[in-house]
Design a protein around this motif. Sequence first.
Motif, PDB file in Angstrom:
ATOM      1  N   ILE A 113       0.853  -1.184   0.000  1.00  0.00           N
ATOM      2  CA  ILE A 113       0.000   0.000   0.000  1.00  0.00           C
ATOM      3  C   ILE A 113       0.888   1.233   0.000  1.00  0.00           C
ATOM      4  O   ILE A 113       1.669   1.451   0.928  1.00  0.00           O
ATOM      5  CB  ILE A 113      -0.924   0.015   1.232  1.00  0.00           C
ATOM      6  N   ASP A 114       0.790   2.021  -1.060  1.00  0.00           N
ATOM      7  CA  ASP A 114       1.620   3.210  -1.223  1.00  0.00           C
ATOM      8  C   ASP A 114       0.975   4.377  -0.473  1.00  0.00           C
ATOM      9  O   ASP A 114      -0.117   4.833  -0.840  1.00  0.00           O
ATOM     10  CB  ASP A 114       1.754   3.534  -2.708  1.00  0.00           C
ATOM     11  N   LEU A 115       1.648   4.850   0.564  1.00  0.00           N
ATOM     12  CA  LEU A 115       1.103   5.930   1.380  1.00  0.00           C
ATOM     13  C   LEU A 115       1.640   7.301   0.974  1.00  0.00           C
ATOM     14  O   LEU A 115       1.417   8.281   1.691  1.00  0.00           O
ATOM     15  CB  LEU A 115       1.404   5.670   2.860  1.00  0.00           C
ATOM     16  N   SER A 116       2.316   7.357  -0.171  1.00  0.00           N
ATOM     17  CA  SER A 116       2.736   8.676  -0.650  1.00  0.00           C
ATOM     18  C   SER A 116       1.514   9.509  -1.026  1.00  0.00           C
ATOM     19  O   SER A 116       1.543  10.743  -0.976  1.00  0.00           O
ATOM     20  CB  SER A 116       3.689   8.542  -1.840  1.00  0.00           C
ATOM     21  N   THR A 117       0.425   8.826  -1.422  1.00  0.00           N
ATOM     22  CA  THR A 117      -0.886   9.461  -1.523  1.00  0.00           C
ATOM     23  C   THR A 117      -1.669   9.046  -0.289  1.00  0.00           C
ATOM     24  O   THR A 117      -1.811   7.838  -0.033  1.00  0.00           O
ATOM     25  CB  THR A 117      -1.642   9.021  -2.788  1.00  0.00           C
ATOM     26  N   PRO A 118      -2.173   9.986   0.506  1.00  0.00           N
ATOM     27  CA  PRO A 118      -2.846   9.618   1.756  1.00  0.00           C
ATOM     28  C   PRO A 118      -4.037   8.690   1.531  1.00  0.00           C
ATOM     29  O   PRO A 118      -4.718   8.751   0.507  1.00  0.00           O
ATOM     30  CB  PRO A 118      -3.299  10.972   2.319  1.00  0.00           C
ATOM     31  N   LYS A 119      -4.260   7.823   2.493  1.00  0.00           N
ATOM     32  CA  LYS A 119      -5.354   6.856   2.443  1.00  0.00           C
ATOM     33  C   LYS A 119      -6.358   7.142   3.561  1.00  0.00           C
ATOM     34  O   LYS A 119      -6.050   7.823   4.535  1.00  0.00           O
ATOM     35  CB  LYS A 119      -4.800   5.430   2.578  1.00  0.00           C
ATOM     36  N   VAL A 120      -7.554   6.576   3.397  1.00  0.00           N
ATOM     37  CA  VAL A 120      -8.629   6.784   4.367  1.00  0.00           C
ATOM     38  C   VAL A 120      -8.982   5.458   5.021  1.00  0.00           C
ATOM     39  O   VAL A 120      -9.098   4.427   4.356  1.00  0.00           O
ATOM     40  CB  VAL A 120      -9.867   7.401   3.682  1.00  0.00           C
ATOM     41  N   MET A 121      -9.146   5.498   6.340  1.00  0.00           N
ATOM     42  CA  MET A 121      -9.538   4.341   7.133  1.00  0.00           C
ATOM     43  C   MET A 121     -10.930   4.603   7.699  1.00  0.00           C
ATOM     44  O   MET A 121     -11.137   5.584   8.432  1.00  0.00           O
ATOM     45  CB  MET A 121      -8.524   4.129   8.267  1.00  0.00           C
ATOM     46  N   GLY A 122     -11.878   3.757   7.364  1.00  0.00           N
ATOM     47  CA  GLY A 122     -13.240   3.913   7.851  1.00  0.00           C
ATOM     48  C   GLY A 122     -13.424   3.245   9.206  1.00  0.00           C
ATOM     49  O   GLY A 122     -12.938   2.138   9.430  1.00  0.00           O
ATOM     50  N   ILE A 123     -14.118   3.911  10.107  1.00  0.00           N
ATOM     51  CA  ILE A 123     -14.351   3.410  11.461  1.00  0.00           C
ATOM     52  C   ILE A 123     -15.636   2.594  11.504  1.00  0.00           C
ATOM     53  O   ILE A 123     -16.713   3.093  11.172  1.00  0.00           O
ATOM     54  CB  ILE A 123     -14.454   4.580  12.463  1.00  0.00           C
ATOM     55  N   LEU A 124     -15.520   1.342  11.943  1.00  0.00           N
ATOM     56  CA  LEU A 124     -16.686   0.476  12.145  1.00  0.00           C
ATOM     57  C   LEU A 124     -16.736   0.078  13.612  1.00  0.00           C
ATOM     58  O   LEU A 124     -15.994  -0.794  14.054  1.00  0.00           O
ATOM     59  CB  LEU A 124     -16.585  -0.770  11.254  1.00  0.00           C
TER      60      LEU A 124
END
Length: 274
Positions: free
Chosen positions: A10-21
């Motif tokens: 997973i390339d984090l140079s572009t920010p990622k989103v984590m959804g809360i469940l």
Amino acid sequence: MTINCKGNLIDLSTPKVMGILNITPDSFFAESRNTTNNHFLSKAENMLNDGATFLDLGGYSTRPGAADISVDDELARVVPAVELLHNNFPEALISVDSFRSRVAEESILAGAAMVNDIAAGNLDENMMKVVAKYQVPYIMMHMRGTPQTMSGLNKYENMLQEIMFYFSEKIKAARSLGINDLIIDPGFGFSKNIAQNFEQLAKMEFFRELGLPVLAGLSRKSTIYKTLGCSPEEALNGTTVLNTIALSKGASILRVHDVKEAMEAVKLTEALKN
């Protein structure tokens, strides 16, 4: 900057989103509580469709003053939910939000791909050993005490320096066990008051000196709704403002209740950057 999740880089140079469940009955944000399997799966599907890279599943409420629950109760909530998610969305990258090694291990065996530990091993000496055993990414958050005591543990001589020292020690411990993929979370709202949260956000690029991805967990927290004089249900716009600031200061992951709006913040800040 990459992390390895189930063999996927997973390339984090572009920010990622984590959804809360949340699978807790007393989460501070009522709309995040999941009451049925269908509701739970529908929310997960919507988050994935809206662009979430990770789904963060938690069965232990960590809001200030939340009641403690047993390991068995947490397992009974979390493991079936991980299995349900994994069976219905086998490609989804599931993060388990727990400070207990047994919950982490059984969740990984059920299909989780990442561990999100609010205590960075402080509340369970076996946590890092489990993470090392299964070689999953490990989110280490800064917190003092426990969810029940943290609110009174916010006195610092130099907050940022103390947090940096905390993380340097945690990184050293994790590396000594062979943990490869580490993410740090400054812990907004954990052992910090509103002014300290804003100070931390204003200087968040400071944490990039550690050379690791930084997660920002600001979504609908009291820093937002108390400052604005509203409720968690009315704090989406404020969340987006602070998420945008976090992105401008180098956040690699946004942990949020509202994936669509967070993805829009990522896309717009990336367009501005480019």
